[in-house]
Design a protein around this motif. Structure first.
Motif, short mmCIF file in Angstrom:
data_model
loop_
_atom_site.label_atom_id
_atom_site.label_comp_id
_atom_site.label_asym_id
_atom_site.label_seq_id
_atom_site.Cartn_x
_atom_site.Cartn_y
_atom_site.Cartn_z
N ILE A 109 -12.94 10.46 16.15
CA ILE A 109 -12.42 11.42 15.10
C ILE A 109 -11.48 11.79 14.86
N PHE A 110 -10.93 12.76 16.14
CA PHE A 110 -9.82 13.69 15.76
C PHE A 110 -8.21 12.61 15.67
N PHE A 111 -8.42 12.08 17.10
CA PHE A 111 -7.04 10.93 16.86
C PHE A 111 -6.82 9.80 16.00
N PHE A 112 -7.79 9.31 15.12
CA PHE A 112 -7.45 8.27 14.96
C PHE A 112 -7.90 8.70 13.33
N ASN A 113 -8.39 10.01 13.17
CA ASN A 113 -8.92 9.98 11.53
C ASN A 113 -7.89 10.73 10.86
N ILE A 114 -8.09 11.92 11.85
CA ILE A 114 -7.55 13.36 11.35
C ILE A 114 -5.81 13.53 11.47
N VAL A 115 -5.51 13.73 12.58
CA VAL A 115 -4.24 13.12 13.02
C VAL A 115 -3.28 12.16 12.37
N PRO A 116 -3.94 10.89 12.06
CA PRO A 116 -2.88 10.32 11.11
C PRO A 116 -3.27 10.58 9.87
N TYR A 117 -4.08 11.26 8.99
CA TYR A 117 -3.95 12.32 7.51
C TYR A 117 -3.22 13.35 7.96
N GLY A 118 -3.44 13.68 8.97
CA GLY A 118 -2.02 15.21 9.35
C GLY A 118 -0.71 14.80 9.05
N VAL A 119 -0.30 13.82 9.52
CA VAL A 119 0.87 13.13 9.78
C VAL A 119 1.44 12.89 8.21
N LEU A 120 0.90 11.67 7.32
CA LEU A 120 0.86 11.17 6.77
C LEU A 120 0.94 12.50 5.25
N MET A 174 1.09 -1.15 0.04
CA MET A 174 0.13 -0.09 0.34
C MET A 174 0.64 1.19 -0.29
N THR A 175 0.77 1.87 -0.46
CA THR A 175 0.65 2.84 -0.97
C THR A 175 0.30 4.50 -0.08
N GLN A 176 1.64 5.34 0.66
CA GLN A 176 1.12 6.36 1.87
C GLN A 176 0.02 7.31 1.24
N GLU A 177 -0.32 7.11 -0.06
CA GLU A 177 -1.57 8.26 -0.81
C GLU A 177 -2.76 7.25 -0.38
N ILE A 178 -2.07 6.57 -0.95
CA ILE A 178 -3.91 4.79 -0.72
C ILE A 178 -4.16 5.44 0.65
N VAL A 179 -3.11 5.85 1.61
CA VAL A 179 -3.49 5.02 3.23
C VAL A 179 -4.29 6.57 3.23
N ARG A 180 -3.32 7.93 2.79
CA ARG A 180 -3.38 9.21 3.78
C ARG A 180 -4.49 9.89 2.38
N GLY A 181 -4.93 8.64 1.85
CA GLY A 181 -6.92 9.00 0.99
C GLY A 181 -7.38 8.40 1.74
#
Length: 83
Positions: free
Chosen positions: A69-80, A1-8
């Motif tokens: 939502i913030f800790f499990f979706n938004i933060v990982p999205y921002g880190v990626l 899996m690429t970083q773009e897929i996980v970020r999406g």
């Protein structure tokens, strides 16, 4: 899996969950009486839940849902996005 897929994936999960949270808030904010009556009718309880306690339960649930939502979706999205 690429970083773009996980970020999406995290981006869409965050967006969908925020939509669910907004839907929940709109129903509680604008249709409080109707939602309260539906809950009382659906969930027969040995004790009567007051309207104030009902709202407290829902707003507390929204708070916890927002934190999740913030800790499990938004933060990982921002880190990626930063990586």
């Amino acid at each position: 899996m690429t970083q773009e897929i996980v970020r999406g994936f995290f981006g869409w999960c965050g967006l969908i969950n925020l939509g669910i949270l907004l839907y929940w808030f709109v129903f509680i904010a604008f249709a409080t009486d109707w939602v309260y009556k539906m809950h009382i009718r659906w969930y027969k309880q040995p004790y009567k839940v007051t309207k104030e306690r009902f709202l407290e339960i829902h707003y507390t649930g929204m708070l916890y849902f927002k934190l999740i939502i913030f800790f499990f979706n938004i933060v990982p999205y921002g880190v990626l996005w930063i990586i």
